[in-house]
Structures are given as structure tokens and as C-alpha cells.
Design an enzyme around this catalytic site. Sequence first.
Site, PDB file in Angstrom:
ATOM      1  CD  GLN A  46      -3.073   1.260   1.909  1.00  0.00           C
ATOM      2  OE1 GLN A  46      -3.667   0.606   1.235  1.00  0.00           O
ATOM      3  NE2 GLN A  46      -3.248   2.205   3.054  1.00  0.00           N
ATOM      4  CG  HIS A  65      -0.858  10.133   3.497  1.00  0.00           C
ATOM      5  ND1 HIS A  65      -1.733  10.729   4.709  1.00  0.00           N
ATOM      6  CD2 HIS A  65      -1.457   8.899   3.305  1.00  0.00           C
ATOM      7  CE1 HIS A  65      -2.607   9.893   4.929  1.00  0.00           C
ATOM      8  NE2 HIS A  65      -2.377   8.788   4.071  1.00  0.00           N
ATOM      9  CG  ASP A 116     -10.097   6.940   2.829  1.00  0.00           C
ATOM     10  OD1 ASP A 116      -9.574   7.563   2.125  1.00  0.00           O
ATOM     11  OD2 ASP A 116      -9.751   5.747   3.155  1.00  0.00           O
ATOM     12  CD  GLU A 127      -4.307  11.614   2.480  1.00  0.00           C
ATOM     13  OE1 GLU A 127      -3.956  10.771   1.478  1.00  0.00           O
ATOM     14  OE2 GLU A 127      -4.896  11.437   3.449  1.00  0.00           O
TER      15      GLU A 127
HETATM   16  O1  LIG Z   1      -2.424   3.170   7.010  1.00  0.00           O
HETATM   17  P1  LIG Z   1      -1.680   4.171   5.796  1.00  0.00           P
HETATM   18  O2  LIG Z   1      -1.316   2.888   4.754  1.00  0.00           O
HETATM   19  O3  LIG Z   1      -0.778   4.854   6.295  1.00  0.00           O
HETATM   20  O4  LIG Z   1      -2.857   4.681   5.048  1.00  0.00           O
HETATM   21  C1  LIG Z   1      -3.769   5.632   5.485  1.00  0.00           C
HETATM   22  C2  LIG Z   1      -4.785   6.245   4.614  1.00  0.00           C
HETATM   23  O5  LIG Z   1      -3.976   6.793   3.539  1.00  0.00           O
HETATM   24  C3  LIG Z   1      -5.061   7.422   2.583  1.00  0.00           C
HETATM   25  O6  LIG Z   1      -5.526   8.558   3.256  1.00  0.00           O
HETATM   26  C4  LIG Z   1      -6.101   6.481   2.288  1.00  0.00           C
HETATM   27  O7  LIG Z   1      -7.081   7.108   1.365  1.00  0.00           O
HETATM   28  C5  LIG Z   1      -6.816   5.679   3.203  1.00  0.00           C
HETATM   29  O8  LIG Z   1      -7.659   4.711   2.905  1.00  0.00           O
HETATM   30  C6  LIG Z   1      -5.611   5.083   4.070  1.00  0.00           C
HETATM   31  O9  LIG Z   1      -6.151   4.478   5.231  1.00  0.00           O
END
Ligand SMILES: O=P(O)(O)OC[C@H]1O[C@H](O)[C@H](O)[C@@H](O)[C@@H]1O
Length: 315
Positions: free
Chosen positions: A98, A185, A230, A290
Amino acid sequence: MDRANKPQPISSPTTTGPQPQVNADKDRVSATLPTGDSVEVLLYGATVTSWKSNGKERLWVSDAAKLDGSKPVRGGIPLVFPCFGPPPKDHATGALPQHGFARNSHWEYLGSSSSESGPLSKGGDDSVKLDFGLSSANLSAEAKKAWGYDFGLVYSVTLGKDGLQTLLNVRNSGTIPFDFQMLLHSYFSTPSITRTTITGLAGTTYIDKVLNATTHTESHTALPITGEVDRVYKSIPQDTTSVLVDGKPILDVQRDNVRDSVLWNPWIEKSKGMGDFEPKDGYQKMVCVEVGAVDGWQKLEPGETYEGGQILRAY
Ligand SMILES: O=P(O)(O)OC[C@H]1O[C@H](O)[C@H](O)[C@@H](O)[C@@H]1O
């Protein structure tokens, strides 16, 4: 280049009087202006972990954030590249974690420069720019295996009297094209989420990830945050999204050659589920706005570069 071990006070031969100070060690680089405004960047992820303006910390960092390189930092400004969210399995980024690898790679400090011109140096006041680099050559074997393209990233963090600019430059240094997404972010500090509204998104189409990724159009001129949010706002016509408290702006986030923005607050249940999110009611003191390019993919041909980022102004 191993300049990171030496403290680096900088001076400009053309000006007199107090100058910005830069200090670098093996883990982080910080810069302070004569006004007292300051910024701190961790080499792990090139994560901005502090930005102080007019005596106030403007970024939110979790009390349980890992700053030792074991996990992306929960707070500050982690850098998302080359994929946002969980990558599609059938895409070239499909084997990456991710948000990609930029936020958990060790970046190189490339040095600092000062300037009396530019968007943050109105009226000839000094600003200081810190440059960080990451390329395919210094990527972990694991990340290289998952995304084998030749690339060079330069991330520039510029602190000025009027704000903070963070700008990512992406270069395709290989012989085949690649696709990427990028996002800054940013976790911003707010005194109270219930007194906070967000402006500059009205009329924009967004994907609501809380509501099964359905598509909506933003109807609020001033959007209150009353629960988990979100959302991915796409191709925003306005340049600037602002964070307001009690109806007064505390921060402007100006998109710089990027058109999308994610708005995120994990609220109660999601915060409980994140081991590195502390205190558990910290969601009341933060909001993520972000900026980036996350709607579809940016394609870079061999030799091409892309640049995008944000300019932050605090009140
Ligand atoms: O927990 P992480 O991998 O840092 O992501 C934190 C967040 O990032 C972004 O804002 C996404 O839109 C969210 O869906 C996610 O939960």
C-alpha cells in the site's frame, strides 16, 4: 555524497544579517529561519516530521509513530510513490505494498541552498531549500524486485517566511516507459476536528472510500468533518484547499501542478485499529489533506520528468 553526517550551516555571500541554519545528521535534516520557523525531515521516507510556523507546530504526528525506520511514519508528510492505496493486482505496481516504497525507503540528503526569490520569498526574504534523492540504485532488493524500473526522484522541501513548499520531481532514467501515482500524505494539526471545516472542494467529483467507492459531487462550500472520511477528490478546479477552524482559515494547501486531493480522518474505530495511532482520540486533533496525482496513472517515457507538489501557508 555523504554530506549528511556534517552539520551544514549555510550562508549567502550576497546578504548580511541572520541567515537560515541547516543541521544534518545521519537520520534527519532540519532548517530554521531567523524568524524561528523551522522544518525537520527524516531521511527515512524523506518524511517531513515537523513544520513550525509562528511558534506553532502545523503537522500532526502520532505519539506512537515509529521514527526508527521500521514502519512508515504515522504523521507528518509521508510520500506516496509509485502507487496510491493497495495497487491493482494486474498493474505493474501490483506486487508493491500500500502507498508504494517511497515512504519506507532510506533517502539521500543532497544538500541545501538558499534563495531570495521564489514563491516563499516575497520581498527578498531568505528561504531555504533541502533536497533529497531516491533512485532505483539505492532501493531495497525487495522493492526493486517488485518494481524494476530505472527512476530518479528528487524531493525538495523549501521553508520560507510565508510557508512550506514540498515538490517531487520524478525522472524516468530507463529505456522503457512506466506508470506511477504520487501523493503528499500530509497530516495537519487542528485544535478540534468538530470546529474544523474544509473549503475549496465544492463542485468536485469524489470517490467515497467509506461508502463502497461510490462517486459523488461535493456540495459543501465549507465541509464539516463529523465522522470517518476517506475521499479522493478528482481534477479539482480550484488551486487551493483550506483548513478552517471556527470559520477562520488556519492553513492553505495550494496544489502545485497536481489536480487531485485525498481527505482523510480515521475517526474512532479506524484509529483504534491502528497500533501506531496514539493517543486514540488523536483523530480529534488532525486532518489529512493529501495532494497528488492519484486518479489514473501518470505515464513517463524514457528521459522524461514530471514535477508536482504543494505550497502550504499557515495563519
Ligand atoms: O495506514 P496507511 O497505509 O498509512 O494509510 C492511511 C490512509 O491513507 C490514505 O488517506 C487512504 O485514502 C486511506 O484509505 C488510508 O487508510
